[in-house]
Design a protein around this motif. Structure first.
Motif, short mmCIF file in Angstrom:
data_model
loop_
_atom_site.label_atom_id
_atom_site.label_comp_id
_atom_site.label_asym_id
_atom_site.label_seq_id
_atom_site.Cartn_x
_atom_site.Cartn_y
_atom_site.Cartn_z
N VAL A 79 41.59 42.61 38.23
CA VAL A 79 42.83 42.73 39.03
C VAL A 79 43.25 41.35 39.52
CG1 VAL A 79 43.71 43.58 41.24
CG2 VAL A 79 42.56 45.15 39.66
N LYS A 80 42.31 40.59 40.03
CA LYS A 80 42.59 39.24 40.53
C LYS A 80 43.06 38.34 39.38
CE LYS A 80 42.34 36.02 43.72
NZ LYS A 80 43.29 35.99 44.82
N LYS A 81 42.36 38.39 38.27
CA LYS A 81 42.69 37.54 37.11
C LYS A 81 44.09 37.83 36.58
CE LYS A 81 41.16 36.37 32.47
NZ LYS A 81 40.21 36.66 31.40
N GLU A 82 44.49 39.09 36.57
CA GLU A 82 45.81 39.49 36.07
C GLU A 82 46.93 39.19 37.06
OE1 GLU A 82 46.83 40.56 33.17
OE2 GLU A 82 44.90 40.97 32.22
N GLY A 83 46.54 38.83 38.31
CA GLY A 83 47.56 38.54 39.31
C GLY A 83 48.25 39.77 39.84
#
Length: 89
Positions: A79-83
């Motif tokens: 989730v964090k990586k995908e923004g």
């Protein structure tokens, strides 16, 4: 993933796309990790129907618990990586 466990793959791009739509209209997305490795309750909605459905003993298996925590951690990192962490709660 053992052969006896159900597994669905390929859904992540769809989830990310839905998060984009949600962002556009001001909605939050609450992902539901509906099943846990080892079948947390033994019912078919856990991904595996056991002969005697019960949740007893599931948490006593460190492997089930650790794999579940790993899955949640992986989801949080993705989730964090995908923004999309501004939309996903």
């Amino acid at each position: 993933i053992p052969e006896t466990e159900a597994w669905v793959d390929g859904q992540w791009p769809h989830f990310v796309r839905v998060c984009g739509w949600a962002r556009e209209i001001g909605l939050e997305v609450w992902p539901d990790v509906h099943t846990a490795p080892g079948s947390q309750n033994g019912f078919d909605n856990s991904g595996r129907l056991l002969p005697r459905p019960t949740g007893r003993g599931w948490s006593e298996d460190e492997g089930h618990v650790e794999r579940s925590l790993d899955a949640v951690r992986m989801l949080a990192r993705a989730v964090k990586k995908e923004g999309i962490d501004d939309v996903v709660t």
